[in-house]
Design an enzyme around this catalytic site. Structure first.
Site, PDB file in Angstrom:
ATOM      1  CD  GLU A 118      -5.455   7.238  -2.440  1.00  0.00           C
ATOM      2  OE1 GLU A 118      -4.619   8.006  -2.919  1.00  0.00           O
ATOM      3  OE2 GLU A 118      -6.653   7.529  -2.318  1.00  0.00           O
ATOM      4  CD  GLU A 119      -8.064   9.872  -0.685  1.00  0.00           C
ATOM      5  OE1 GLU A 119      -7.463  10.824  -0.155  1.00  0.00           O
ATOM      6  OE2 GLU A 119      -7.999   9.637  -1.897  1.00  0.00           O
TER       7      GLU A 119
ATOM      8  CG  ASP B  16      -6.835   6.650  -7.605  1.00  0.00           C
ATOM      9  OD1 ASP B  16      -8.049   6.897  -7.444  1.00  0.00           O
ATOM     10  OD2 ASP B  16      -5.994   6.809  -6.706  1.00  0.00           O
TER      11      ASP B  16
ATOM     12  CG  HIS C 156     -11.860  12.020  -2.285  1.00  0.00           C
ATOM     13  ND1 HIS C 156     -10.915  12.978  -2.544  1.00  0.00           N
ATOM     14  CD2 HIS C 156     -11.259  10.836  -2.552  1.00  0.00           C
ATOM     15  CE1 HIS C 156      -9.797  12.399  -2.929  1.00  0.00           C
ATOM     16  NE2 HIS C 156      -9.984  11.093  -2.949  1.00  0.00           N
TER      17      HIS C 156
END
Length: 150
Positions: free
Chosen positions: A5-6, A28, A110
């Site tokens: 996704e990033e 998410d 993250h």
């Protein structure tokens, strides 16, 4: 589930070609407020994500989400961000996919030390089950019909 996704929503885009969904609910974790004064406060519940850099949420889906949160007595908070989720790619696929995010917030996302509130997680789980249990063919037909004209 999807990955990457990033780095351009790659996993979501590839999955769309395989699945071709009528509805997508993105699960998410979004960035929490660093000082507990902005959007996304740990412990304040599921995020009603009405706008981000990739998507403006579909009001009728947000209404269903809020109803499921209230019916399951789950806390929630309104949320907007300059970030995004896989919903940014999903909602634009084909003729458009009904897309909702159902997220909690976390600090240090993250990283290898992401923190989130376990009550937020439990509320997200409980309300998601409530939402899915009330999402029948009649509701889907109404959502699709409304989307045609708005």
């Amino acid at each position: 589930g999807s990955v990457q996704e990033e780095v351009g929503l790659r996993g979501a885009t590839l999955n769309l070609d395989i699945i071709k969904p009528d509805l997508a609910i993105v699960l998410d974790c979004s960035s929490a407020s660093l000082d507990d004064t902005g959007f996304g406060i740990l412990g304040n519940g599921v995020l009603i994500r009405y706008f981000d850099r990739g998507m403006v949420a579909f009001k009728e889906l947000l209404d269903l989400q809020i109803k499921s949160l209230e019916n399951s007595q789950s806390a929630y908070q309104y949320f907007t961000t300059l970030g995004g989720t896989n919903a940014g790619a999903i909602h634009k696929y084909g003729n458009g996919i009904l897309t909702l995010t159902h997220c909690v917030c976390g600090k240090n996302i993250h990283t290898n030390k992401t923190e989130f509130d376990s009550n937020d997680y439990q509320n997200a789980k409980k309300s998601l089950i409530e939402l899915l249990s009330n999402l029948d063919n009649k509701v889907m037909k109404e959502l699709k019909e409304y989307r045609k004209w708005n």
